[in-house]
Design a protein around this motif. Structure first.
Motif, short mmCIF file in Angstrom:
data_model
loop_
_atom_site.label_atom_id
_atom_site.label_comp_id
_atom_site.label_asym_id
_atom_site.label_seq_id
_atom_site.Cartn_x
_atom_site.Cartn_y
_atom_site.Cartn_z
N SER A 1 -1.06 28.45 -20.54
CA SER A 1 -0.61 29.66 -21.24
C SER A 1 0.66 30.17 -20.57
N GLY A 2 1.37 31.04 -21.28
CA GLY A 2 2.54 31.68 -20.68
C GLY A 2 2.12 32.50 -19.47
N MET A 3 0.99 33.20 -19.58
CA MET A 3 0.50 34.02 -18.47
C MET A 3 0.22 33.16 -17.23
N SER A 4 -0.32 31.96 -17.43
CA SER A 4 -0.55 31.05 -16.30
C SER A 4 0.77 30.69 -15.62
N ALA A 5 1.79 30.41 -16.42
CA ALA A 5 3.09 30.04 -15.86
C ALA A 5 3.65 31.21 -15.03
N ILE A 6 3.58 32.41 -15.60
CA ILE A 6 4.13 33.60 -14.94
C ILE A 6 3.37 33.91 -13.65
N THR A 7 2.04 33.94 -13.73
CA THR A 7 1.26 34.35 -12.57
C THR A 7 1.30 33.29 -11.47
N LEU A 43 8.11 45.26 -19.81
CA LEU A 43 7.67 43.87 -19.64
C LEU A 43 6.58 43.56 -20.65
N TYR A 44 6.40 42.28 -20.90
CA TYR A 44 5.27 41.82 -21.71
C TYR A 44 4.00 42.44 -21.12
N GLY A 45 3.08 42.92 -21.97
CA GLY A 45 1.90 43.65 -21.52
C GLY A 45 1.08 42.94 -20.45
N VAL A 75 12.90 39.43 -14.60
CA VAL A 75 13.44 40.13 -15.76
C VAL A 75 13.04 39.50 -17.10
N GLU A 76 12.96 40.38 -18.10
CA GLU A 76 12.82 39.95 -19.49
C GLU A 76 14.05 40.43 -20.21
N THR A 77 14.83 39.50 -20.68
CA THR A 77 16.03 39.85 -21.44
C THR A 77 16.21 38.85 -22.57
N VAL A 117 13.33 34.62 -14.80
CA VAL A 117 13.59 35.19 -16.12
C VAL A 117 12.54 34.69 -17.11
N ASP A 118 11.88 35.62 -17.78
CA ASP A 118 11.00 35.25 -18.88
C ASP A 118 11.92 34.99 -20.08
N ASN A 119 12.05 33.71 -20.44
CA ASN A 119 13.03 33.31 -21.47
C ASN A 119 12.36 33.06 -22.83
N THR A 120 11.16 33.61 -23.00
CA THR A 120 10.40 33.37 -24.23
C THR A 120 11.15 33.80 -25.49
N TYR A 121 11.81 34.94 -25.43
CA TYR A 121 12.43 35.54 -26.61
C TYR A 121 13.61 34.75 -27.17
N TYR A 134 8.49 30.36 -19.74
CA TYR A 134 8.20 30.46 -21.17
C TYR A 134 6.74 30.69 -21.49
N SER A 135 6.52 31.52 -22.50
CA SER A 135 5.29 31.39 -23.25
C SER A 135 5.64 30.34 -24.31
N ALA A 136 5.16 29.11 -24.13
CA ALA A 136 5.44 28.04 -25.09
C ALA A 136 4.63 28.23 -26.38
N LEU A 147 -1.22 27.10 -31.03
CA LEU A 147 -1.59 26.72 -29.66
C LEU A 147 -1.17 27.81 -28.68
N ILE A 148 -1.73 27.75 -27.48
CA ILE A 148 -1.34 28.64 -26.37
C ILE A 148 -0.88 27.73 -25.23
N ALA A 149 0.32 27.99 -24.71
CA ALA A 149 0.82 27.17 -23.59
C ALA A 149 1.98 27.88 -22.89
N GLY A 150 2.33 27.40 -21.71
CA GLY A 150 3.44 27.99 -20.96
C GLY A 150 4.23 26.93 -20.21
N SER A 194 2.36 38.24 -31.62
CA SER A 194 2.96 36.93 -31.33
C SER A 194 4.30 36.84 -32.08
N LEU A 195 5.01 35.75 -31.85
CA LEU A 195 6.36 35.65 -32.38
C LEU A 195 6.85 34.20 -32.32
N GLY A 196 8.00 33.97 -32.96
CA GLY A 196 8.68 32.68 -32.82
C GLY A 196 8.13 31.57 -33.68
C1 LIG Z 1 3.47 35.91 -25.37
C2 LIG Z 1 4.31 36.22 -24.22
C3 LIG Z 1 3.86 36.00 -22.89
C4 LIG Z 1 2.47 35.49 -22.59
O1 LIG Z 1 2.29 34.19 -23.04
P1 LIG Z 1 0.87 33.55 -23.47
O2 LIG Z 1 1.24 32.19 -23.91
O3 LIG Z 1 0.29 34.42 -24.54
O4 LIG Z 1 0.01 33.56 -22.24
C5 LIG Z 1 4.73 36.29 -21.88
N1 LIG Z 1 5.97 36.78 -22.10
C6 LIG Z 1 6.42 37.02 -23.34
C7 LIG Z 1 7.80 37.57 -23.53
C8 LIG Z 1 5.61 36.75 -24.43
O5 LIG Z 1 6.07 37.02 -25.67
#
Ligand SMILES: *Cc1c(COP(=O)(O)O)cnc(C)c1O
Length: 404
Positions: free
Chosen positions: A84-90, A109-111, A158-160, A192-196, A214-216, A226-229, A347-349
């Motif tokens: 998950s994205g959360m796994s990658a971040i943490t 920041l993302y919740g 950062v999230e930008t 950098v959280d580059n998800t956006y 990334y939250s992939a 799917l959920i991935a990071g 969710s998004l993207g």
């Molecule tokens: C969704 C999201 C996350 C968390 O990712 P998961 O895949 O849901 O664990 C983190 N950062 C951003 C910006 C997100 O949109």
């Protein structure tokens, strides 16, 4: 699309099969010994030596090939994929922060990330310190010195663009601050959280970041299935991330790895279509009588103080936009409940367009006063634009706005 995969190792299959296996058979006891020596760092791998396949918590072909391909997108040495994205971040935070350290982070920041910094890291003696996108780096530097934290900051996170209003943070300036705060035995990392915007429209490593995370689940997966990071960075740093991943056991599985490889093949065409739709929709929304204000990077003016960052850091305005509807929660809900094609979901993207109400949904857990600072109020609606025909999306928006 074929990078990192050798058909001759898989019966000539043109696509990488799903290696749905927990463990791998060694050719000999000597080979097993040799694989473990490298995996456990008992000896350095030879120059051309690839890590041997041992057990799917350590490595698996679907993950390794996916990681090689994701590294290309960010021009990174290496990448680690997660469940998950959360796994990658943490995992990045747990690996690079120690008791007594401070993580300096942008707001909002993302919740999930916010919760981890506020409620979990303090249990390990790690404190968070936040800053707003509009705060200048010199103001921030003063605040850190005044708080006596100059030698405590260990990571700038950062999230930008910030979710959901698209305010921007200068990654290069963050790197400069990180360098100033670094000492010979305390390197300050920039993550950098580059998800956006990634991996197509923003490349944080190019601007000096150590990690592009990334939250992939979002653009990279792109189909809401799917959920991935993932985390990209230097070989040295990603090696550390992968070691902790082995012990936390939060790697992604082969099936999800395979789905992500399939998704990557259309990443560019999907994202470009989403972006061109978003530009059309933002332009249409901004002139609608029931819309007060549209937050979209494609509408940024040269006179805007953020324009320079936009030009330097982004190659396109993205496909996330939000807008203030005239009124408040009642009007926003009327609009959301009247949508047909656009689905009411967080969710998004993804390929399908989604709409949500940040104030009562994604950002419901945030401090109300802080939310006002980011212009997140009851009248704000967030849209993630998909690949449908732009005319269809507009028709849906038009009838939903008419219902307000
Ligand atoms: C969704 C999201 C996350 C968390 O990712 P998961 O895949 O849901 O664990 C983190 N950062 C951003 C910006 C997100 O949109």
């Amino acid at each position: 699309m074929s990078f990192g995969y050798k058909p001759e190792l898989s019966e000539g299959a043109i696509k990488c099969p799903i290696f749905q296996t927990s463990t791998f058979v060694f050719k000999s006891a000597e080979e097993g010994k040799s694989f473990f020596e490298v995996a456990y760092g008992l000896r350095e791998a030879d120059e051309a030596e690839e890590p041997g396949l041992i057990y799917s918590r350590i490595n698996n072909p679907d993950l390794e090939i996916l990681e090689d391909r994701l590294s290309l997108w960010d021009k990174a040495d290496d990448c680690a994929v997660f469940e998950s994205g959360m796994s990658a971040i943490t995992t990045v935070m747990l690996e690079f922060l120690n008791p007594g350290d401070v993580i300096l982070h942008s707001l909002p920041l993302y919740g999930g990330t916010d919760h981890f910094i506020q409620h979990v890291l303090p249990r390990f003696g790690i404190k968070g310190m936040s800053f707003y996108p509009n705060e200048s780096i010199s103001e921030l530097r003063n605040r850190i010195h005044e708080a006596g934290l100059s030698d405590k900051v260990r990571m700038i996170y950062v999230e930008t663009p910030a979710n959901p209003t698209n305010s921007l943070i200068d990654i290069e300036a963050c790197k400069k601050l990180a360098n100033e705060l670094s000492t010979s035995d305390n390197k300050v990392f920039v993550a950098v959280d580059n998800t956006y915007m990634g991996p197509l429209w923003q490349h944080p490593l190019k601007h000096g970041a150590d990690f592009s995370i990334y939250s992939a689940t979002k653009y990279i997966g792109g189909h809401s299935d799917l959920i991935a990071g993932a985390v990209c960075g230097s070989s040295e740093n990603i090696k550390r991330v992968k070691v902790l991943r082995t012990f936390l056991g939060n790697m992604c599985g082969p099936w999800v790895g395979w789905l992500l490889m399939r998704s990557l093949e259309t990443l560019k065409v999907r994202m470009e279509q989403q972006c061109s739709n978003a530009q059309i929709i933002a332009t249409w929304l901004k002139d609608h009588p029931k819309v007060e204000k549209v937050y979209y990077l494609g509408l940024i003016q040269e006179s805007d103080p953020q324009y320079q960052i936009y030009k330097k850091q982004y190659t396109a305005p993205g496909a996330m936009l939000s807008f203030d509807i005239k009124g408040g929660e009642k009007e926003a809900f009327r609009f959301l409940n009247a949508l047909n094609i656009i689905k009411l979901a967080v969710s998004l993207g993804s390929t399908e367009s989604l709409a949500e109400h940040p104030y009562t949904m994604t950002h419901a857990g945030c401090d109300r006063e802080q939310l006002a600072e980011f212009a997140v109020t009851e009248k704000l609606v967030r849209l993630s634009i998909g690949i449908e025909h732009a005319d269809d999306i507009i028709a849906d928006l038009e009838q939903a706005l008419a219902a307000v």
